[in-house]
Write an enzyme that holds these catalytic residues in place. Structure first.
Site, short mmCIF file in Angstrom:
data_model
loop_
_atom_site.label_atom_id
_atom_site.label_comp_id
_atom_site.label_asym_id
_atom_site.label_seq_id
_atom_site.Cartn_x
_atom_site.Cartn_y
_atom_site.Cartn_z
N ASP A 1 5.85 25.03 17.87
CA ASP A 1 6.14 25.47 19.25
C ASP A 1 5.12 24.84 20.21
OD1 ASP A 1 7.48 26.78 21.24
OD2 ASP A 1 6.55 28.73 20.87
N ARG B 1 5.79 35.67 17.16
CA ARG B 1 7.19 35.98 16.86
C ARG B 1 7.67 35.16 15.68
NH1 ARG B 1 8.01 35.77 22.58
NH2 ARG B 1 8.36 33.54 22.50
N HIS C 1 8.17 16.49 23.05
CA HIS C 1 8.89 16.41 21.77
C HIS C 1 8.53 15.12 21.04
CE1 HIS C 1 10.96 19.97 22.86
NE2 HIS C 1 11.76 19.42 23.76
N SER D 1 16.54 25.40 16.46
CA SER D 1 17.14 26.69 16.13
C SER D 1 18.57 26.74 16.66
CB SER D 1 16.33 27.84 16.72
OG SER D 1 16.62 27.95 18.10
N ALA D 2 19.35 27.65 16.10
CA ALA D 2 20.75 27.81 16.56
C ALA D 2 20.76 28.22 18.03
CB ALA D 2 21.46 28.83 15.69
N GLU D 3 19.64 28.76 18.52
CA GLU D 3 19.56 29.19 19.92
C GLU D 3 19.16 28.03 20.85
OE1 GLU D 3 17.96 30.96 17.38
OE2 GLU D 3 19.58 32.43 17.28
N ASN D 4 18.62 26.95 20.27
CA ASN D 4 18.14 25.83 21.10
C ASN D 4 19.25 25.07 21.83
OD1 ASN D 4 15.34 24.97 18.91
ND2 ASN D 4 15.36 26.22 20.76
N TRP D 5 20.53 25.33 21.45
CA TRP D 5 21.64 24.68 22.17
C TRP D 5 21.68 25.13 23.63
CZ3 TRP D 5 23.60 20.79 19.55
CH2 TRP D 5 23.68 20.84 18.17
N SER E 1 11.07 34.53 15.55
CA SER E 1 12.13 33.76 16.21
C SER E 1 13.31 33.39 15.30
CB SER E 1 11.54 32.49 16.85
OG SER E 1 10.62 32.83 17.84
N ARG F 1 19.41 25.04 25.70
CA ARG F 1 18.54 24.21 26.56
C ARG F 1 19.38 23.20 27.35
NH1 ARG F 1 12.77 23.46 23.87
NH2 ARG F 1 12.58 25.60 23.19
C1 FPP Z 1 9.36 23.84 20.49
O1 FPP Z 1 8.68 23.46 21.64
C2 FPP Z 1 9.91 22.72 19.81
C3 FPP Z 1 11.23 22.48 19.61
C4 FPP Z 1 12.33 23.30 20.09
C5 FPP Z 1 11.69 21.31 18.89
C6 FPP Z 1 10.89 20.92 17.69
C7 FPP Z 1 10.87 19.47 17.71
C8 FPP Z 1 9.84 18.71 17.43
C9 FPP Z 1 8.55 19.19 16.95
C10 FPP Z 1 10.02 17.26 17.68
C11 FPP Z 1 10.00 16.40 16.52
C12 FPP Z 1 10.61 16.90 15.29
C13 FPP Z 1 11.10 16.09 14.35
C14 FPP Z 1 11.62 16.64 13.08
C15 FPP Z 1 11.13 14.65 14.53
P1 FPP Z 1 9.20 24.01 23.03
O2 FPP Z 1 9.98 22.94 23.67
O3 FPP Z 1 9.92 25.30 22.79
O4 FPP Z 1 7.85 24.25 23.76
P2 FPP Z 1 7.57 25.32 24.92
O5 FPP Z 1 7.75 26.68 24.29
O6 FPP Z 1 6.18 25.03 25.30
O7 FPP Z 1 8.57 25.03 26.00
#
Ligand code: FPP
Length: 236
Positions: free
Chosen positions: A14, A188, A31, A59-63, A190, A65
């Site tokens: 995270d 969490r 990322h 995550s299934a919830e990340n869609w 999550s 975004r």
């Molecule tokens: C959480 O950070 C991260 C993600 C939702 C994506 C995880 C992806 C990577 C670590 C990139 C590379 C992975 C691979 C396998 C190549 P966030 O965007 O939720 O951060 P925030 O909470 O600070 O907004």
């Protein structure tokens, strides 16, 4: 370092967005930087003799975004799978993925399949990428499949116990994580590995994922070594 190395480490990666925002960069740069941490931490876990590393990549919830961010992430996973394949194979790593792959773009599914198939006979560390993963969905799917088998007379409902239920999870052979690491400070789970994390030790660091380095991993393993794991009993 004379430490007990956790057999299975799971990581909630995270803080990519916060890392980028603090630098005045767009979230996708976070990322991208996070992908470098994935490479380094995977290499270090294999070197330390960790048996399985499971990374929560999407995550299934990340869609939910913004579409641009999701599509950037998908292209990043593809690039990662292509670029890292050789290193995975050379290091005897067995690659697997959990989560519902069908909703992922076909170009990601294809690269997942190639890496999975080519590494299937490797005997070293297992690298598991959780993509479009939801712990609740995994448990629901297991319940559905068990109910289906029970209706067909394959099992009796009264025979359902934890061991039998676990056979219906996505990776029945997968040992439960010994250590869950979460970066960027939130306390969490999550919706990650809800069944499997029941007795895992949890270590949270304020460090954002793109800054997470080998020394931080060692810190987490040292903290794990301080814990007394009782599994509900009086002593380990
Ligand atoms: C959480 O950070 C991260 C993600 C939702 C994506 C995880 C992806 C990577 C670590 C990139 C590379 C992975 C691979 C396998 C190549 P966030 O965007 O939720 O951060 P925030 O909470 O600070 O907004």
């Amino acid at each position: 370092m004379d430490l007990k190395i956790p057999g299975h480490i799971a990581i909630i990666m995270d803080g990519n967005g916060r890392w980028a925002q603090r630098r005045g960069l767009s979230r996708i740069r976070g990322h991208e930087a996070g992908a470098e941490s994935v490479r380094r931490i995977t290499r270090e876990c294999a070197r330390l003799g960790v048996r399985q590393l499971t990374l929560f990549a999407f995550s299934a919830e990340n869609w939910k975004r913004p579409r641009m961010e999701v599509s950037f992430l998908m292209r990043l996973y593809k690039r990662y799978l292509v670029q890292e394949r050789q290193e995975i194979l050379e290091n005897n790593i067995r690659f697997i993925n959990i989560g519902q792959p069908h909703a992922l773009p076909a170009y990601v599914q294809k690269e997942l399949e190639i890496t999975r198939e080519r590494s299937a006979r490797n005997t070293g560390m297992v690298l598991c990428l959780a993509l479009n993963y939801s712990g609740r969905a995994e448990i629901l799917e297991a319940a559905r499949r068990f109910a289906h088998d029970a209706c067909r007379g394959i099992h009796r409902v009264e025979d359902l116990d934890e061991a039998l239920f676990a056979r219906y999870l996505a990776q029945p052979e997968m040992p439960d994580p010994d250590l869950l690491i979460r970066t960027a400070g939130e306390m969490r789970i999550s919706n990650f590995l809800l069944w499997q994390l029941s007795y895992s030790e949890i270590w949270v660091t304020p460090v954002c994922w793109p800054d997470f380095r080998e020394t931080h991993l060692h810190e987490g393993i040292e903290a794990f070594n301080q814990r007394v794991r009782k599994f509900g009993a009086l002593k380990a």
